[in-house]
Design a protein around this motif. Structure first.
Motif, short mmCIF file in Angstrom:
data_model
loop_
_atom_site.label_atom_id
_atom_site.label_comp_id
_atom_site.label_asym_id
_atom_site.label_seq_id
_atom_site.Cartn_x
_atom_site.Cartn_y
_atom_site.Cartn_z
N GLY A 1 -3.44 9.66 11.59
CA GLY A 1 -3.05 8.79 10.49
C GLY A 1 -3.19 7.32 10.78
N HIS A 2 -4.22 6.91 11.52
CA HIS A 2 -4.41 5.50 11.86
C HIS A 2 -5.20 4.79 10.77
CE1 HIS A 2 -4.03 7.03 16.21
NE2 HIS A 2 -2.85 6.76 15.72
N LEU A 3 -4.70 3.64 10.38
CA LEU A 3 -5.27 2.86 9.29
C LEU A 3 -5.26 1.39 9.69
CD1 LEU A 3 -6.08 2.75 6.18
CD2 LEU A 3 -3.64 2.39 5.76
N MET B 1 0.85 -1.17 0.00
CA MET B 1 0.00 0.00 0.00
C MET B 1 0.89 1.23 0.00
SD MET B 1 -2.83 -0.91 2.88
CE MET B 1 -1.59 -1.31 4.10
N THR B 2 0.44 2.26 -0.66
CA THR B 2 1.14 3.52 -0.68
C THR B 2 0.21 4.59 -0.14
OG1 THR B 2 2.43 2.81 -2.59
CG2 THR B 2 2.37 5.16 -2.14
N VAL B 3 0.73 5.43 0.77
CA VAL B 3 -0.08 6.45 1.42
C VAL B 3 0.57 7.81 1.20
CG1 VAL B 3 -1.00 7.22 3.65
CG2 VAL B 3 -0.73 4.79 3.20
N TRP B 4 -0.24 8.79 0.78
CA TRP B 4 0.23 10.17 0.62
C TRP B 4 -0.50 11.05 1.61
CZ3 TRP B 4 0.02 7.29 -3.89
CH2 TRP B 4 1.15 7.32 -4.68
N ASP B 5 0.15 12.13 2.02
CA ASP B 5 -0.44 13.11 2.92
C ASP B 5 -1.27 14.10 2.09
OD1 ASP B 5 -1.09 15.04 4.77
OD2 ASP B 5 0.97 15.45 5.38
N PHE B 6 -2.58 14.14 2.35
CA PHE B 6 -3.47 15.03 1.62
C PHE B 6 -3.82 16.28 2.43
CE2 PHE B 6 -3.84 11.61 -1.24
CZ PHE B 6 -4.43 12.08 -2.40
N SER B 7 -3.17 16.48 3.58
CA SER B 7 -3.47 17.66 4.39
C SER B 7 -2.81 18.89 3.76
CB SER B 7 -2.95 17.47 5.82
OG SER B 7 -1.54 17.36 5.82
N GLY B 8 -3.22 20.04 4.21
CA GLY B 8 -2.64 21.28 3.68
C GLY B 8 -2.94 21.46 2.22
N LYS B 9 -1.90 21.58 1.41
CA LYS B 9 -2.06 21.82 -0.03
C LYS B 9 -2.23 20.54 -0.83
CE LYS B 9 0.61 26.06 0.14
NZ LYS B 9 1.79 26.78 -0.36
N GLY B 10 -2.23 19.39 -0.17
CA GLY B 10 -2.43 18.13 -0.88
C GLY B 10 -1.13 17.39 -1.11
N PRO B 11 -1.19 16.29 -1.87
CA PRO B 11 -0.03 15.43 -2.01
C PRO B 11 1.04 15.89 -3.00
CG PRO B 11 -1.84 14.53 -3.24
CD PRO B 11 -2.37 15.73 -2.50
N ALA B 12 0.73 16.90 -3.80
CA ALA B 12 1.69 17.35 -4.81
C ALA B 12 3.00 17.76 -4.14
CB ALA B 12 1.13 18.53 -5.60
N GLY B 13 4.09 17.19 -4.62
CA GLY B 13 5.41 17.52 -4.11
C GLY B 13 5.80 16.82 -2.82
N THR B 14 4.93 15.94 -2.31
CA THR B 14 5.26 15.21 -1.09
C THR B 14 5.65 13.77 -1.44
OG1 THR B 14 3.00 14.46 -0.69
CG2 THR B 14 3.63 16.58 0.27
N ALA B 15 6.41 13.16 -0.56
CA ALA B 15 6.84 11.78 -0.77
C ALA B 15 5.85 10.82 -0.11
CB ALA B 15 8.23 11.57 -0.18
N PRO B 16 5.53 9.71 -0.77
CA PRO B 16 4.60 8.74 -0.19
C PRO B 16 5.26 7.88 0.88
CG PRO B 16 5.42 7.93 -2.27
CD PRO B 16 5.99 9.32 -2.09
N ARG B 17 4.44 7.20 1.66
CA ARG B 17 4.90 6.19 2.61
C ARG B 17 4.42 4.85 2.11
NH1 ARG B 17 4.52 10.76 5.57
NH2 ARG B 17 5.95 11.00 7.29
N SER B 18 5.26 3.84 2.24
CA SER B 18 4.94 2.49 1.78
C SER B 18 4.66 1.59 2.97
CB SER B 18 6.12 1.94 0.97
OG SER B 18 5.84 0.65 0.52
N LEU B 19 3.50 0.95 2.97
CA LEU B 19 3.08 0.05 4.04
C LEU B 19 3.02 -1.37 3.49
CD1 LEU B 19 0.04 2.14 5.33
CD2 LEU B 19 2.44 2.44 5.90
N ARG B 20 3.65 -2.31 4.19
CA ARG B 20 3.66 -3.68 3.68
C ARG B 20 3.46 -4.66 4.82
NH1 ARG B 20 6.53 -5.57 -1.19
NH2 ARG B 20 6.02 -7.76 -1.27
N CYS B 21 2.45 -5.52 4.65
CA CYS B 21 2.21 -6.55 5.66
C CYS B 21 1.65 -7.82 5.02
CB CYS B 21 1.25 -6.05 6.74
SG CYS B 21 0.97 -7.24 8.05
N HIS B 22 0.60 -7.69 4.26
CA HIS B 22 -0.03 -8.87 3.66
C HIS B 22 -0.26 -8.64 2.17
CE1 HIS B 22 -2.91 -7.02 6.72
NE2 HIS B 22 -2.96 -6.24 5.69
N GLU B 23 -0.28 -9.74 1.45
CA GLU B 23 -0.51 -9.68 0.00
C GLU B 23 -1.54 -10.74 -0.36
OE1 GLU B 23 1.80 -8.32 -2.69
OE2 GLU B 23 2.90 -7.09 -1.28
N PRO B 24 -2.58 -10.47 -1.02
CA PRO B 24 -3.05 -9.13 -1.34
C PRO B 24 -3.82 -8.52 -0.17
CG PRO B 24 -4.54 -10.71 -2.30
CD PRO B 24 -3.44 -11.50 -1.63
N VAL B 25 -3.93 -7.20 -0.19
CA VAL B 25 -4.76 -6.48 0.76
C VAL B 25 -6.21 -6.63 0.29
CG1 VAL B 25 -5.34 -4.20 1.67
CG2 VAL B 25 -2.95 -4.86 1.36
#
Length: 104
Positions: free
Chosen positions: A36-38, A1-25
């Motif tokens: 940011g709890h998921l 899974m890839t997560v971007w921060d959409f707060s403030g001005k949105g995800p443009a120019g921000t780096a994503p976070r990669s979450l990995r635990c199970h396949e497939p989700v």
């Protein structure tokens, strides 16, 4: 899974976070409120609890906690900030009470 921060001005120019635990989700649920709890569910029956805003951007995160199940997770839903409902493909439904201080 890839997560971007959409707060403030949105995800443009921000780096994503990669979450990995199970396949497939097979299911996702965002926890109400700030922080940011998921929760993610997998075909293997595990549920992973994430603080999706933790760590460095572009770094792979590990779950804060996992819950094991026997069947694939079909759906997840938060019933308030501390109660996670999980439905499994074998027809079972489970409620997990997750106090904020001890879980995430």
């Amino acid at each position: 899974m890839t997560v971007w921060d959409f707060s403030g001005k949105g995800p443009a120019g921000t780096a994503p976070r990669s979450l990995r635990c199970h396949e497939p989700v097979t299911a996702l649920a965002w926890r109400p409120g700030a922080g940011g709890h998921l929760a993610s569910g997998g075909h293997d029956g595990t549920i992973a609890l994430w603080r999706a805003t933790a760590g460095r951007p572009e770094a792979r995160l590990r779950p804060e906690r996992t819950l094991d199940g026997d069947a694939a997770v079909a759906a997840l839903a938060w019933a308030g900030p501390h109660l996670l409902i999980a439905a499994y493909q074998d027809g079972r439904v489970s409620a997990h009470h997750l106090p904020s201080r001890t879980v995430l």
